[in-house]
Design an enzyme around this catalytic site. Structure first.
Site, short mmCIF file in Angstrom:
data_model
loop_
_atom_site.label_atom_id
_atom_site.label_comp_id
_atom_site.label_asym_id
_atom_site.label_seq_id
_atom_site.Cartn_x
_atom_site.Cartn_y
_atom_site.Cartn_z
N SER A 104 42.79 -62.05 28.52
CA SER A 104 43.57 -60.75 29.00
C SER A 104 44.42 -61.23 30.29
O SER A 104 43.86 -62.11 31.03
CB SER A 104 42.33 -59.90 29.50
OG SER A 104 43.31 -59.05 30.47
N TYR A 128 51.13 -58.27 30.03
CA TYR A 128 51.97 -57.09 30.22
C TYR A 128 53.10 -57.58 31.00
O TYR A 128 53.05 -58.22 32.03
CB TYR A 128 51.03 -56.41 31.21
CG TYR A 128 49.84 -55.47 30.82
CD1 TYR A 128 50.11 -54.41 29.74
CD2 TYR A 128 48.64 -56.11 31.21
CE1 TYR A 128 48.85 -54.09 29.27
CE2 TYR A 128 47.39 -55.40 30.79
CZ TYR A 128 47.57 -54.28 29.90
OH TYR A 128 46.51 -53.45 29.31
N THR A 154 51.40 -56.70 25.20
CA THR A 154 50.74 -55.31 24.98
C THR A 154 51.84 -54.24 25.35
O THR A 154 52.24 -54.17 26.44
CB THR A 154 49.40 -55.25 26.01
OG1 THR A 154 48.56 -56.13 25.55
CG2 THR A 154 48.98 -53.64 25.88
N LYS A 217 51.03 -56.00 20.67
CA LYS A 217 49.97 -55.19 20.37
C LYS A 217 50.02 -53.78 20.95
O LYS A 217 50.38 -53.41 21.88
CB LYS A 217 48.85 -56.02 21.52
CG LYS A 217 47.54 -55.01 21.74
CD LYS A 217 46.30 -56.11 22.37
CE LYS A 217 45.04 -55.39 22.43
NZ LYS A 217 45.01 -54.24 23.50
N HIS A 241 44.44 -49.37 21.61
CA HIS A 241 43.84 -49.96 23.05
C HIS A 241 42.25 -49.31 23.33
O HIS A 241 41.98 -49.17 24.30
CB HIS A 241 44.80 -49.48 24.49
CG HIS A 241 44.86 -50.17 25.39
ND1 HIS A 241 45.73 -50.97 25.93
CD2 HIS A 241 43.75 -50.71 26.31
CE1 HIS A 241 45.57 -51.71 26.99
NE2 HIS A 241 44.36 -51.52 27.37
C1 LIG Z 1 37.07 -52.79 29.22
C2 LIG Z 1 38.27 -53.17 28.34
C3 LIG Z 1 39.42 -53.87 29.14
C4 LIG Z 1 40.55 -54.08 28.34
N1 LIG Z 1 41.42 -54.87 28.95
C5 LIG Z 1 42.46 -54.99 28.11
C6 LIG Z 1 43.72 -55.81 28.65
O1 LIG Z 1 43.45 -56.46 29.84
N2 LIG Z 1 44.73 -55.98 28.05
C7 LIG Z 1 44.85 -55.63 26.76
O2 LIG Z 1 46.11 -55.59 26.21
N3 LIG Z 1 44.00 -54.64 25.96
C8 LIG Z 1 42.69 -54.24 26.78
N4 LIG Z 1 41.74 -53.71 26.29
C9 LIG Z 1 42.00 -53.22 24.88
C10 LIG Z 1 41.54 -54.18 23.90
O3 LIG Z 1 42.27 -55.42 23.84
C11 LIG Z 1 41.01 -53.71 22.49
O4 LIG Z 1 42.56 -52.83 22.23
C12 LIG Z 1 40.21 -52.66 22.43
O5 LIG Z 1 39.13 -53.11 23.22
C13 LIG Z 1 39.77 -52.60 20.89
O6 LIG Z 1 38.59 -51.72 20.80
P1 LIG Z 1 37.06 -51.87 20.57
O7 LIG Z 1 36.72 -51.95 21.88
O8 LIG Z 1 36.59 -50.71 19.86
O9 LIG Z 1 36.88 -53.12 19.80
C14 LIG Z 1 40.66 -53.45 27.13
C15 LIG Z 1 39.42 -52.66 26.48
C16 LIG Z 1 38.26 -52.75 27.15
C17 LIG Z 1 37.33 -51.73 26.47
C1 LIG Z 2 44.37 -52.06 33.00
C2 LIG Z 2 43.72 -53.25 32.78
C3 LIG Z 2 43.59 -53.87 34.01
C4 LIG Z 2 43.04 -53.51 31.78
C5 LIG Z 2 43.02 -52.68 30.55
O1 LIG Z 2 44.01 -52.86 29.72
C6 LIG Z 2 42.08 -51.53 30.35
O2 LIG Z 2 41.23 -51.47 31.15
O3 LIG Z 2 42.19 -50.94 29.26
#
Ligand SMILES: Cc1cc2nc3c(=O)[nH]c(=O)nc-3n(C[C@H](O)[C@H](O)[C@H](O)COP(=O)(O)O)c2cc1C
Ligand SMILES: CC(C)CC(=O)C(=O)O
Length: 345
Positions: A104, A128, A154, A217, A241
């Site tokens: 990330s 991003y 993303t 994404k 997401h």
């Molecule tokens: C705590 C958390 C932080 C995330 N941070 C990011 C991120 O920094 N960038 C991003 O593109 N997606 C982020 N995501 C989305 C994940 O890449 C992903 O799309 C998602 O977690 C998939 O679903 P799942 O948790 O059910 O496997 C985040 C998801 C979670 C749960």
């Molecule tokens: C906003 C970001 C720091 C992380 C993210 O994509 C998320 O928390 O889903």
């Protein structure tokens, strides 16, 4: 621990409740968050029999990177909230599983340090795109220099989703001493800017900026999947997401078939959201995904038992995929096809 569900329970008992909520939660009424898992349960697998299956084959090559199984680590922010080693531990676990970790942009360990902690790990970098093109370029150069093999841009975040749990808990900043290390710019740490002004022109600019393959994404609409092809995108990651951005978007697995058909095999289509079992992986692959990624399960492993826990989550998923594939009469993931998936109810 014998299932990913047990890892979530263990993580929950160890984590500060506000951090648990940040990791677990979704946007709005969490309709999409729930739908991601529920939609997998509504699909049934239709196994084949007496197929004389040979040796199991789970390997995939994606954008020139090798993974020993079709399960990648989705980019998730703030791993040091789950374990002091943070993304270093995750990268080592991904290396042991011989799979790809998408680091990330909001990692709490700098991408260079993630790479140095796990030499030989296959890393991609999630980006991003920032309104300041010079700063975006700095991030891209850092990811390249750290050895990341692809950029995962993303595109589902023109603004942050409304996360009631975080608001209620007053969670909007990292604790003292923890930073988004990729956002350091001299003496300051920049905020991550989510901008509704981003357009396809920014993807074109990024393509001109780097030779790395670019995956998008968060594409949900088939029309955008077709546009992505026009703009030289190398892969799509179908994702809502994890239900954290726009609420009431369909479950990721329900978005997949239309995107796969819009792309027509031109580029690989990946999926994340709600994958909790090997059988979920098979359903996604049968419906045309080249691979899936898991977000929260890896965090639960990390919070439960650091590198070892994250590693165990990945190895559990691997053995579940192997068993389910064998029970479906297949040796190779390439043998999975849409006819093996039925709507169960
Ligand atoms: C705590 C958390 C932080 C995330 N941070 C990011 C991120 O920094 N960038 C991003 O593109 N997606 C982020 N995501 C989305 C994940 O890449 C992903 O799309 C998602 O977690 C998939 O679903 P799942 O948790 O059910 O496997 C985040 C998801 C979670 C749960
Ligand atoms: C906003 C970001 C720091 C992380 C993210 O994509 C998320 O928390 O889903």
């Amino acid at each position: 621990m014998e299932s990913l569900g047990e890892f979530e329970a263990a993580a929950r008992s160890r984590l500060d409740p506000a951090y648990y909520d940040y990791f677990a939660g979704g946007a709005g009424d969490e309709v999409t968050l729930r739908a991601n898992e529920a939609a997998f349960d509504r699909l049934a697998l239709l196994p084949r029999v007496l197929r004389g299956a040979g040796k199991l084959q789970l390997d995939v090559t994606l954008l020139g990177s090798h993974a020993a199984m079709p399960v990648l680590v989705a980019p998730t922010a703030f791993h040091r909230l789950a374990d002091p080693e943070g993304e270093r531990a995750t990268a080592r676990a991904a290396r042991t599983a011989e799979t790809i970790m998408i680091v990330s942009m909001a990692s709490t360990v700098a991408v260079e340090d993630v790479a140095a902690a796990a030499p030989g790990a296959e890393l991609w970098f999630q980006l991003y795109i920032q309104p300041d093109p010079a700063f975006t370029e700095t991030l891209v150069r850092r990811a390249e220099a750290a050895g990341c093999k692809a950029l995962v841009v993303t595109v589902d975040s023109p603004t942050l989703g409304a996360r009631a749990r975080d608001r209620r808990n007053g969670f909007h900043d990292l604790p003292e001493g923890m930073y988004c290390e990729n956002l350091r710019d001299g003496a300051r740490v920049r905020p991550i800017v989510m901008s509704p002004e981003l357009s396809w022109a920014h993807i074109d600019q990024l393509r001109d900026m780097t030779a790395l393959p670019i995956a998008l994404k968060g594409v949900a609409h088939p029309a955008d999947a077709r546009l992505a092809l026009d703009h030289g995108v190398a892969a799509l990651l179908v994702s809502n997401h994890g239900g954290r951005q726009l609420d009431t978007v369909p479950a990721a697995i329900d978005l997949l078939p239309d995107i796969v058909s819009a792309v027509g095999g031109a580029i690989p289509v990946l999926l994340d959201g709600g994958v909790r079992r090997g059988t979920d992986v098979l359903k996604a692959l049968a419906l045309g995904a080249a691979a899936v990624a898991v977000g929260r399960p890896v965090i639960w492993g990390l919070a439960a038992d650091g590198e070892r826990g994250a590693g165990r989550v990945l190895s559990l998923l691997r053995s579940e995929v192997e068993r389910a594939l064998t029970l479906c009469g297949c040796a190779s993931i390439d043998e999975l096809e849409p006819g093996m998936v039925r709507r169960a109810c």
